[in-house]
Every structure is written in structure tokens, then in C-alpha cells.
Design a protein around this motif. Structure first.
Motif, PDB file in Angstrom:
ATOM      1  N   THR A   2       0.836  -1.196   0.000  1.00  0.00           N
ATOM      2  CA  THR A   2       0.000   0.000   0.000  1.00  0.00           C
ATOM      3  C   THR A   2       0.871   1.247   0.000  1.00  0.00           C
ATOM      4  O   THR A   2       2.037   1.224   0.361  1.00  0.00           O
ATOM      5  N   LYS A   4       0.529   5.706   0.569  1.00  0.00           N
ATOM      6  CA  LYS A   4      -0.272   6.848   1.002  1.00  0.00           C
ATOM      7  C   LYS A   4       0.153   8.032   0.154  1.00  0.00           C
ATOM      8  O   LYS A   4       1.336   8.380   0.112  1.00  0.00           O
ATOM      9  N   THR A   6      -0.395  11.970  -0.460  1.00  0.00           N
ATOM     10  CA  THR A   6      -0.869  13.177   0.214  1.00  0.00           C
ATOM     11  C   THR A   6      -0.719  14.343  -0.740  1.00  0.00           C
ATOM     12  O   THR A   6       0.385  14.627  -1.213  1.00  0.00           O
ATOM     13  N   VAL A  17      -5.902  13.108   1.022  1.00  0.00           N
ATOM     14  CA  VAL A  17      -5.024  11.948   1.181  1.00  0.00           C
ATOM     15  C   VAL A  17      -5.749  10.734   0.637  1.00  0.00           C
ATOM     16  O   VAL A  17      -6.937  10.558   0.895  1.00  0.00           O
ATOM     17  N   ASN A  19      -5.176   6.449   0.440  1.00  0.00           N
ATOM     18  CA  ASN A  19      -4.421   5.266   0.822  1.00  0.00           C
ATOM     19  C   ASN A  19      -4.918   4.107  -0.011  1.00  0.00           C
ATOM     20  O   ASN A  19      -6.117   3.996  -0.249  1.00  0.00           O
TER      21      ASN A  19
END
Ligand SMILES: [Zn+2]
Length: 64
Positions: A2, A4, A6, A17, A19
Motif C-alpha cells: 500500500t 499513502k 498526500t 489523502v 491510501n
């Protein structure tokens, strides 16, 4: 794996954001956000390059 993403990491004053599994779909979502919220029509390749510049390998972002 995974990742993230931003929005503020890409130079915007923005709290967006996302994810998720590292994939072209996720990158497309970020690209669409840039276009819809910030009016900037990046290509998917441009967004991939930004993510590569943050230290992710290009191969790891390909859809399986
Ligand atoms: Zn944003």
C-alpha cells in the motif's frame, strides 16, 4: 503493497489523502483529484514520475 498519497506532498495546500494498494488506479485517482480540485491536467505518466521522485520504484506502481 500500500501507498499513502498526500496532495500537500505535491505542492498544494490541501488535505487530500488517499491510501490504497499501489496501482495505476490509485494514481489515476490522484491525477483526477489534481484536475478536479486544482485545475491541473497532469498526465498519468507525470504523476507516476512524481511518485518515483518520492522514492518509489516505477516497476512497483504497475498494475499486476
Ligand atoms: Zn489537493
Amino acid at each position: 503493497m500500500t501507498i499513502k498519497l498526500t496532495c500537500s506532498d505535491y505542492g498544494f495546500e490541501c488535505g487530500f489523502v488517499i491510501n490504497g494498494e499501489k496501482s495505476l488506479t490509485l494514481i489515476q485517482n490522484l491525477r483526477d483529484h489534481f484536475e478536479n480540485e486544482h485545475g491541473i491536467d497532469y498526465s498519468v505518466d507525470a504523476v507516476i514520475q512524481m511518485i518515483v521522485n518520492m522514492g518509489h520504484s516505477r516497476d512497483s506502481i504497475r498494475d499486476k
